[in-house]
Scaffold this active site. Structure first.
Site, PDB file in Angstrom:
ATOM      1  N   HIS A 203       0.859  -1.188   0.000  1.00  0.00           N
ATOM      2  CA  HIS A 203       0.000   0.000   0.000  1.00  0.00           C
ATOM      3  C   HIS A 203       0.895   1.238   0.000  1.00  0.00           C
ATOM      4  O   HIS A 203       2.037   1.193   0.485  1.00  0.00           O
ATOM      5  CB  HIS A 203      -0.888   0.022   1.237  1.00  0.00           C
ATOM      6  CG  HIS A 203      -1.939  -1.033   1.247  1.00  0.00           C
ATOM      7  ND1 HIS A 203      -3.023  -0.976   2.082  1.00  0.00           N
ATOM      8  CD2 HIS A 203      -2.071  -2.191   0.544  1.00  0.00           C
ATOM      9  CE1 HIS A 203      -3.791  -2.042   1.896  1.00  0.00           C
ATOM     10  NE2 HIS A 203      -3.224  -2.794   0.957  1.00  0.00           N
TER      11      HIS A 203
ATOM     12  N   GLU B  50       0.889   3.844   1.812  1.00  0.00           N
ATOM     13  CA  GLU B  50       1.331   4.250   3.151  1.00  0.00           C
ATOM     14  C   GLU B  50       2.501   3.392   3.628  1.00  0.00           C
ATOM     15  O   GLU B  50       3.470   3.904   4.199  1.00  0.00           O
ATOM     16  CB  GLU B  50       0.183   4.109   4.164  1.00  0.00           C
ATOM     17  CG  GLU B  50      -1.037   4.929   3.824  1.00  0.00           C
ATOM     18  CD  GLU B  50      -2.106   4.157   3.059  1.00  0.00           C
ATOM     19  OE1 GLU B  50      -3.293   4.404   3.299  1.00  0.00           O
ATOM     20  OE2 GLU B  50      -1.747   3.296   2.217  1.00  0.00           O
TER      21      GLU B  50
ATOM     22  N   CYS C 244      -6.127   1.864   5.753  1.00  0.00           N
ATOM     23  CA  CYS C 244      -6.782   0.633   6.215  1.00  0.00           C
ATOM     24  C   CYS C 244      -6.221   0.278   7.600  1.00  0.00           C
ATOM     25  O   CYS C 244      -5.242   0.869   8.048  1.00  0.00           O
ATOM     26  CB  CYS C 244      -6.535  -0.489   5.211  1.00  0.00           C
ATOM     27  SG  CYS C 244      -4.832  -1.088   5.209  1.00  0.00           S
TER      28      CYS C 244
ATOM     29  N   CYS D   7      -2.385  -0.404   7.578  1.00  0.00           N
ATOM     30  CA  CYS D   7      -1.584   0.806   7.451  1.00  0.00           C
ATOM     31  C   CYS D   7      -1.692   1.674   8.703  1.00  0.00           C
ATOM     32  O   CYS D   7      -0.698   2.246   9.157  1.00  0.00           O
ATOM     33  CB  CYS D   7      -2.009   1.589   6.212  1.00  0.00           C
ATOM     34  SG  CYS D   7      -1.645   0.726   4.666  1.00  0.00           S
TER      35      CYS D   7
END
Length: 168
Positions: A70, A72, A100, A103
């Site tokens: 991801h 992040e 999410c 993260c």
């Protein structure tokens, strides 16, 4: 060094945006467009320390065949390498969609100082959407989280909607 260009949103949204927030969120939005063009969920992120971008990434889950890739997570790795420390206490993350739970947990573990996100995620958000990871009882680090308001929020939402409409 960031150019000193007037923010076009300041007059329309003076209480909700400032020049630096709009600038950094625009960088994240441009990375989200890159993710969209690469057929990834269009999320972009930048980490800022002392007014300077020290990390930037877009989602790369499909490209890297890695569920943890991801924006992040990739940003956290870049930022810690840049600073030479796993603690990001003086840093802020600008991201186009609410992180999410994975993260949000990594952001807590990295001791990030602040998270600014454009689009809230009531189904999978980990910073207040469905969970608020860093505010749970027993959390050892709490970062400030801000749902960014303004025109970039609308554009980030539209980009996500266009992506998922295309996929369905």
């Amino acid at each position: 060094m960031r150019p000193n260009i007037p923010c076009p949103f300041e007059k329309k949204y003076p209480s909700e945006l400032n020049r630096d927030d709009a600038y950094f969120m625009t960088l994240a939005y441009n990375l989200a467009i890159d993710a969209y063009n690469a057929d990834e969920v269009p999320v972009g992120a930048v980490i800022v320390n002392e007014g300077q971008v020290i990390a930037s990434a877009r989602n790369q889950v499909e490209e890297l065949k890695d569920a943890t890739a991801h924006a992040e997570m990739l940003c956290i790795t870049q930022a810690t390498q840049k600073l030479g420390d796993w603690r990001l206490g003086g840093c802020a993350l600008y991201v186009t969609k609410e992180p999410c739970p994975m993260c949000a947990g990594a952001l807590m573990l990295s001791r990030i100082g602040k998270v600014i996100y454009a689009v809230a995620d009531p189904k999978m958000g980990g910073v207040g959407g469905v969970l608020n990871i860093h505010q749970m009882p027993g959390s050892f680090h709490r970062y400030e989280s801000v749902n960014f308001k303004g025109p970039l929020q609308e554009e980030c939402t539209a980009l996500l909607q266009a992506f998922f409409t295309k996929k369905r």
